[in-house]
Design a protein around this motif. Sequence first.
Motif, PDB file in Angstrom:
ATOM      1  N   VAL A 258       0.864  -1.189   0.000  1.00 29.49           N
ATOM      2  CA  VAL A 258       0.000   0.000   0.000  1.00 29.49           C
ATOM      3  C   VAL A 258       0.894   1.231   0.000  1.00 29.49           C
ATOM      4  O   VAL A 258       1.773   1.376   0.860  1.00 29.49           O
ATOM      5  N   HIS A 259       0.693   2.112  -0.948  1.00 32.75           N
ATOM      6  CA  HIS A 259       1.582   3.251  -1.110  1.00 32.75           C
ATOM      7  C   HIS A 259       0.955   4.498  -0.477  1.00 32.75           C
ATOM      8  O   HIS A 259       0.037   5.102  -1.027  1.00 32.75           O
ATOM      9  N   ALA A 260       1.444   4.847   0.702  1.00 27.85           N
ATOM     10  CA  ALA A 260       1.021   6.066   1.383  1.00 27.85           C
ATOM     11  C   ALA A 260       2.177   7.067   1.318  1.00 27.85           C
ATOM     12  O   ALA A 260       3.227   6.782   0.731  1.00 27.85           O
ATOM     13  N   ARG A 261       2.010   8.215   1.912  1.00 23.65           N
ATOM     14  CA  ARG A 261       3.075   9.224   1.942  1.00 23.65           C
ATOM     15  C   ARG A 261       4.099   8.809   2.989  1.00 23.65           C
ATOM     16  O   ARG A 261       3.979   9.134   4.161  1.00 23.65           O
ATOM     17  N   SER A 262       5.128   8.104   2.528  1.00 18.13           N
ATOM     18  CA  SER A 262       6.115   7.541   3.438  1.00 18.13           C
ATOM     19  C   SER A 262       7.328   8.440   3.626  1.00 18.13           C
ATOM     20  O   SER A 262       8.248   8.076   4.355  1.00 18.13           O
ATOM     21  N   SER A 263       7.327   9.601   2.983  1.00 18.67           N
ATOM     22  CA  SER A 263       8.420  10.566   3.143  1.00 18.67           C
ATOM     23  C   SER A 263       7.855  11.970   3.117  1.00 18.67           C
ATOM     24  O   SER A 263       6.880  12.253   2.401  1.00 18.67           O
ATOM     25  N   PHE A 264       8.437  12.843   3.945  1.00 19.81           N
ATOM     26  CA  PHE A 264       8.175  14.286   3.818  1.00 19.81           C
ATOM     27  C   PHE A 264       9.404  15.042   4.291  1.00 19.81           C
ATOM     28  O   PHE A 264      10.213  14.547   5.081  1.00 19.81           O
ATOM     29  N   ALA A 265       9.582  16.250   3.748  1.00 18.31           N
ATOM     30  CA  ALA A 265      10.774  17.052   3.996  1.00 18.31           C
ATOM     31  C   ALA A 265      10.825  17.536   5.444  1.00 18.31           C
ATOM     32  O   ALA A 265       9.792  17.599   6.122  1.00 18.31           O
ATOM     33  N   PRO A 266      12.020  17.873   5.932  1.00 13.28           N
ATOM     34  CA  PRO A 266      12.139  18.400   7.301  1.00 13.28           C
ATOM     35  C   PRO A 266      11.227  19.601   7.518  1.00 13.28           C
ATOM     36  O   PRO A 266      11.107  20.479   6.662  1.00 13.28           O
ATOM     37  N   LEU A 267      10.579  19.599   8.673  1.00 12.24           N
ATOM     38  CA  LEU A 267       9.626  20.649   9.023  1.00 12.24           C
ATOM     39  C   LEU A 267       9.827  21.022  10.479  1.00 12.24           C
ATOM     40  O   LEU A 267       9.886  20.138  11.342  1.00 12.24           O
ATOM     41  N   THR A 268       9.942  22.313  10.752  1.00 12.03           N
ATOM     42  CA  THR A 268       9.955  22.782  12.132  1.00 12.03           C
ATOM     43  C   THR A 268       8.536  23.166  12.511  1.00 12.03           C
ATOM     44  O   THR A 268       7.930  24.054  11.889  1.00 12.03           O
ATOM     45  N   VAL A 269       7.982  22.482  13.507  1.00 12.61           N
ATOM     46  CA  VAL A 269       6.591  22.695  13.901  1.00 12.61           C
ATOM     47  C   VAL A 269       6.476  24.050  14.607  1.00 12.61           C
ATOM     48  O   VAL A 269       7.196  24.309  15.580  1.00 12.61           O
ATOM     49  N   PRO A 270       5.590  24.944  14.146  1.00  8.06           N
ATOM     50  CA  PRO A 270       5.435  26.255  14.791  1.00  8.06           C
ATOM     51  C   PRO A 270       4.845  26.124  16.198  1.00  8.06           C
ATOM     52  O   PRO A 270       4.248  25.096  16.545  1.00  8.06           O
ATOM     53  N   PRO A 271       4.986  27.166  17.020  1.00  5.06           N
ATOM     54  CA  PRO A 271       4.379  27.142  18.357  1.00  5.06           C
ATOM     55  C   PRO A 271       2.868  26.904  18.285  1.00  5.06           C
ATOM     56  O   PRO A 271       2.197  27.368  17.352  1.00  5.06           O
ATOM     57  N   ASP A 272       2.342  26.165  19.264  1.00  2.00           N
ATOM     58  CA  ASP A 272       0.916  25.868  19.357  1.00  2.00           C
ATOM     59  C   ASP A 272       0.373  25.136  18.127  1.00  2.00           C
ATOM     60  O   ASP A 272      -0.801  25.270  17.773  1.00  2.00           O
ATOM     61  N   GLN A 273       1.245  24.365  17.486  1.00  2.00           N
ATOM     62  CA  GLN A 273       0.831  23.479  16.407  1.00  2.00           C
ATOM     63  C   GLN A 273       1.339  22.077  16.739  1.00  2.00           C
ATOM     64  O   GLN A 273       2.324  21.906  17.473  1.00  2.00           O
ATOM     65  N   LEU A 274       0.698  21.066  16.181  1.00  2.45           N
ATOM     66  CA  LEU A 274       1.052  19.679  16.458  1.00  2.45           C
ATOM     67  C   LEU A 274       1.099  18.894  15.154  1.00  2.45           C
ATOM     68  O   LEU A 274       0.287  19.121  14.261  1.00  2.45           O
ATOM     69  N   LEU A 275       2.060  17.969  15.071  1.00  3.06           N
ATOM     70  CA  LEU A 275       2.082  17.042  13.954  1.00  3.06           C
ATOM     71  C   LEU A 275       1.627  15.695  14.494  1.00  3.06           C
ATOM     72  O   LEU A 275       2.205  15.179  15.457  1.00  3.06           O
ATOM     73  N   VAL A 276       0.588  15.148  13.886  1.00  6.63           N
ATOM     74  CA  VAL A 276      -0.005  13.893  14.362  1.00  6.63           C
ATOM     75  C   VAL A 276       0.057  12.844  13.265  1.00  6.63           C
ATOM     76  O   VAL A 276      -0.020  13.154  12.078  1.00  6.63           O
ATOM     77  N   LEU A 277       0.204  11.578  13.686  1.00  8.00           N
ATOM     78  CA  LEU A 277       0.196  10.449  12.765  1.00  8.00           C
ATOM     79  C   LEU A 277      -0.671   9.343  13.342  1.00  8.00           C
ATOM     80  O   LEU A 277      -0.798   9.218  14.567  1.00  8.00           O
ATOM     81  N   GLY A 278      -1.234   8.526  12.471  1.00  2.91           N
ATOM     82  CA  GLY A 278      -1.894   7.318  12.922  1.00  2.91           C
ATOM     83  C   GLY A 278      -0.862   6.223  13.124  1.00  2.91           C
ATOM     84  O   GLY A 278       0.158   6.186  12.428  1.00  2.91           O
ATOM     85  N   ASP A 279      -1.096   5.337  14.065  1.00 10.60           N
ATOM     86  CA  ASP A 279      -0.171   4.225  14.273  1.00 10.60           C
ATOM     87  C   ASP A 279      -0.206   3.253  13.095  1.00 10.60           C
ATOM     88  O   ASP A 279       0.756   2.530  12.858  1.00 10.60           O
TER      89      ASP A 279
END
Length: 226
Positions: free
Chosen positions: A157-178
């Motif tokens: 199954v081909h999902a988005r398995s790569s993304f470029a480096p990102l600095t998360v801004p204040p009061d923001q969250l990066l979330v992923l499903g397990d």
Amino acid sequence: MKMPAKQWLRENRGFLVFLLCFGFFRTAIADWNPIPTGSMRPNLLEGDVVLVNRLAYDFKLPLSEVVIARLGEVQRGDIITFSSPKDGTRLIKRVVAVGGDQVEMRDERLYINGEAARYEDETAVREPVAGLGEWPARRVQEHVGGQRRQVQWLDGVHARSSFAPLTVPPDQLLVLGDNRDNSADSRYIGLVPRQAVIGRAHHILASADLDGVWTPRFERFGMALR
């Protein structure tokens, strides 16, 4: 004959008080959230109902989203419920990075603040996937940023398995499903504003197998999430 409004209120005041108390409890203190999809497999299953602590991070005005007091900070590894920044749908995912973190993914491997995740104890399983039936998958223990959790990938199954480096801004969250290959998470809906967070899920309240007869899965009742 139509009942006068005052009489109706008098005869139903107990029920109305219950509704107000129930609304206060669910919107300000604790809530429960049914799991409708497999995006958090293998840790959360379809048919689980999780208990959500609405006071984990904020105290909000009852029956509203107005924050009265900030009570805590979202931590990496927390499982949170939130309103999707894309369409407002309530979702449940795991927090992978918080404000100030640098995060990237290279061919399924996470990097948090320059630390590459370690993947151990790989196990081959077959997982139910909506519309596809049983599907081969790989489960591993992911270690990164002081956190450990079980995640999985679906073979082929081909999902988005790569993304470029990102600095998360204040009061923001990066979330992923397990369930990394079957989750509409920050790779698709973007970063989640802290103000969109509803609460932290910490235990499974109840669980039933969605097999048509809703067989209870008693072994999951009261299970702590990690």
